[in-house]
Design an enzyme around this catalytic site. Structure first.
Site, PDB file in Angstrom:
ATOM      1  N   ASP A   1       0.814  -1.052   0.022  1.00  0.00           N
ATOM      2  CA  ASP A   1       0.009   0.108   0.059  1.00  0.00           C
ATOM      3  C   ASP A   1       0.971   1.266   0.078  1.00  0.00           C
ATOM      4  O   ASP A   1       0.734   2.139  -0.703  1.00  0.00           O
ATOM      5  CB  ASP A   1      -0.691  -0.194   1.293  1.00  0.00           C
ATOM      6  CG  ASP A   1      -2.036   0.767   0.979  1.00  0.00           C
ATOM      7  OD1 ASP A   1      -2.396   1.366   0.046  1.00  0.00           O
ATOM      8  OD2 ASP A   1      -2.879   0.915   2.156  1.00  0.00           O
TER       9      ASP A   1
ATOM     10  N   GLY B   1       1.509 -10.128   4.681  1.00  0.00           N
ATOM     11  CA  GLY B   1       2.648  -9.320   5.285  1.00  0.00           C
ATOM     12  C   GLY B   1       2.008  -8.870   6.734  1.00  0.00           C
ATOM     13  O   GLY B   1       1.977  -9.454   7.657  1.00  0.00           O
TER      14      GLY B   1
HETATM   15  N1  AR6 Z   1       5.768  -5.371  -4.264  1.00  0.00           N
HETATM   16  C1  AR6 Z   1       5.252  -6.564  -4.102  1.00  0.00           C
HETATM   17  N2  AR6 Z   1       5.042  -7.156  -2.826  1.00  0.00           N
HETATM   18  C2  AR6 Z   1       5.555  -6.611  -1.789  1.00  0.00           C
HETATM   19  C3  AR6 Z   1       5.898  -5.056  -1.921  1.00  0.00           C
HETATM   20  C4  AR6 Z   1       6.088  -4.760  -3.232  1.00  0.00           C
HETATM   21  N3  AR6 Z   1       6.523  -3.431  -3.570  1.00  0.00           N
HETATM   22  N4  AR6 Z   1       5.942  -4.552  -0.685  1.00  0.00           N
HETATM   23  C5  AR6 Z   1       5.519  -5.508   0.119  1.00  0.00           C
HETATM   24  N5  AR6 Z   1       5.476  -6.704  -0.514  1.00  0.00           N
HETATM   25  P1  AR6 Z   1       1.441  -6.221   3.210  1.00  0.00           P
HETATM   26  P2  AR6 Z   1      -1.157  -7.284   3.882  1.00  0.00           P
HETATM   27  C6  AR6 Z   1       4.661  -7.955   0.113  1.00  0.00           C
HETATM   28  O1  AR6 Z   1       1.888  -5.786   4.492  1.00  0.00           O
HETATM   29  O2  AR6 Z   1      -0.742  -8.296   4.698  1.00  0.00           O
HETATM   30  C7  AR6 Z   1      -0.773  -1.914   4.904  1.00  0.00           C
HETATM   31  O3  AR6 Z   1      -0.311  -1.417   5.938  1.00  0.00           O
HETATM   32  C8  AR6 Z   1       5.256  -8.533   1.541  1.00  0.00           C
HETATM   33  O4  AR6 Z   1       6.435  -8.832   1.616  1.00  0.00           O
HETATM   34  O5  AR6 Z   1       1.749  -5.102   2.284  1.00  0.00           O
HETATM   35  O6  AR6 Z   1      -2.315  -7.701   3.138  1.00  0.00           O
HETATM   36  C9  AR6 Z   1      -2.147  -1.849   4.436  1.00  0.00           C
HETATM   37  O7  AR6 Z   1      -2.362  -0.461   4.315  1.00  0.00           O
HETATM   38  C10 AR6 Z   1       4.036  -9.397   1.787  1.00  0.00           C
HETATM   39  O8  AR6 Z   1       4.513 -10.576   1.286  1.00  0.00           O
HETATM   40  O9  AR6 Z   1      -0.087  -6.388   3.113  1.00  0.00           O
HETATM   41  C11 AR6 Z   1      -2.812  -2.804   5.346  1.00  0.00           C
HETATM   42  O10 AR6 Z   1      -3.120  -1.908   6.487  1.00  0.00           O
HETATM   43  C12 AR6 Z   1       2.853  -8.825   0.894  1.00  0.00           C
HETATM   44  O11 AR6 Z   1       3.372  -8.034  -0.008  1.00  0.00           O
HETATM   45  C13 AR6 Z   1      -1.939  -3.684   5.667  1.00  0.00           C
HETATM   46  O12 AR6 Z   1      -0.795  -3.526   5.459  1.00  0.00           O
HETATM   47  C14 AR6 Z   1       1.665  -8.377   1.688  1.00  0.00           C
HETATM   48  O13 AR6 Z   1       2.125  -7.584   2.812  1.00  0.00           O
HETATM   49  C15 AR6 Z   1      -2.470  -4.982   4.776  1.00  0.00           C
HETATM   50  O14 AR6 Z   1      -1.487  -5.952   5.056  1.00  0.00           O
END
Ligand code: AR6
Length: 184
Positions: free
Chosen positions: A40, A129
């Site tokens: 995000d 994440g």
């Molecule tokens: N490109 C691809 N994958 C990524 C990237 C990127 N640039 N950055 C992180 N990941 P998360 P969630 C991976 O936390 O668990 C936010 O604060 C990361 O390693 O982004 O759905 C939102 O505002 C992990 O495997 O999403 C929500 O409050 C995956 O993306 C909350 O986090 C998802 O991690 C959502 O949490």
């Protein structure tokens, strides 16, 4: 990893979701639609203020995005024309409807893309994440949902899974291999 199912090209790769040149990329957002960390944060940083401005308009109209649902904005400065913001479930042990809500997040994102005539879409690993969904289970849900969608609807042209690190990539690749084998 790249293969075709029912006319849809599936690509599984390691990379940064903000760099994808698919028509749409999916944001692992939260219900406020006001941004956060992880995917995000990266999307809003790279895409610029236009995306947040559109998210605020959606909030004004419908008051945020419930878990499992999806909304769409433009891509701002991103290579992708659109961002589909979906909200995965927070992992709370597994017996709080997490699996169904994660499936909804993938399904509703694909449905929205379909309604907009979007031909290619890139997903991150939703909920694994900050929301702490165990990745092996999450990958199985992601793969099964995408498979079901493609088999039922025969669209879009390309679905990309973009994993941030090598371990996550290997888990998604293995999950695809297992599901393809059991579908033959
Ligand atoms: N490109 C691809 N994958 C990524 C990237 C990127 N640039 N950055 C992180 N990941 P998360 P969630 C991976 O936390 O668990 C936010 O604060 C990361 O390693 O982004 O759905 C939102 O505002 C992990 O495997 O999403 C929500 O409050 C995956 O993306 C909350 O986090 C998802 O991690 C959502 O949490």
């Amino acid at each position: 990893m790249e293969f075709t199912i029912n006319g849809t090209c599936i690509v599984v790769l390691q990379g940064d979701i903000t760099k994808q040149d698919t028509e749409a990329i999916v944001n692992a957002a939260n219900s406020s639609l006001l941004g956060g960390g992880g995917v995000d944060g990266a999307i809003h940083r790279t895409g610029g203020p236009q995306i947040l401005a559109e998210c605020k308009q959606i909030r004004a109209k419908q008051g945020g995005c419930p878990t499992g649902e999806a909304v769409i904005t433009s891509g701002g400065n991103l290579a992708a024309k659109y961002v589909i913001h979906t909200v995965g479930p927070v992992w709370r042990g597994g017996s709080n409807d997490e699996a169904r809500l994660l499936r909804n997040a993938y399904w509703n994102s694909l449905n929205l893309a379909n309604e907009k005539g979007i031909r290619s879409i890139a997903f991150p690993s939703i909920s694994t994440g900050a929301y702490r969904f165990p990745i092996v289970e999450a990958a199985q849900i992601a793969v099964k949902t995408v498979l079901d969608f493609v088999v039922e609807k025969r669209i879009p042209e390309e679905i990309r899974f973009v994993l941030f690190n090598d371990r996550d990539l290997r888990i998604y690749q293995k999950t695809w291999e297992q599901n393809l084998r059991s579908n033959i």
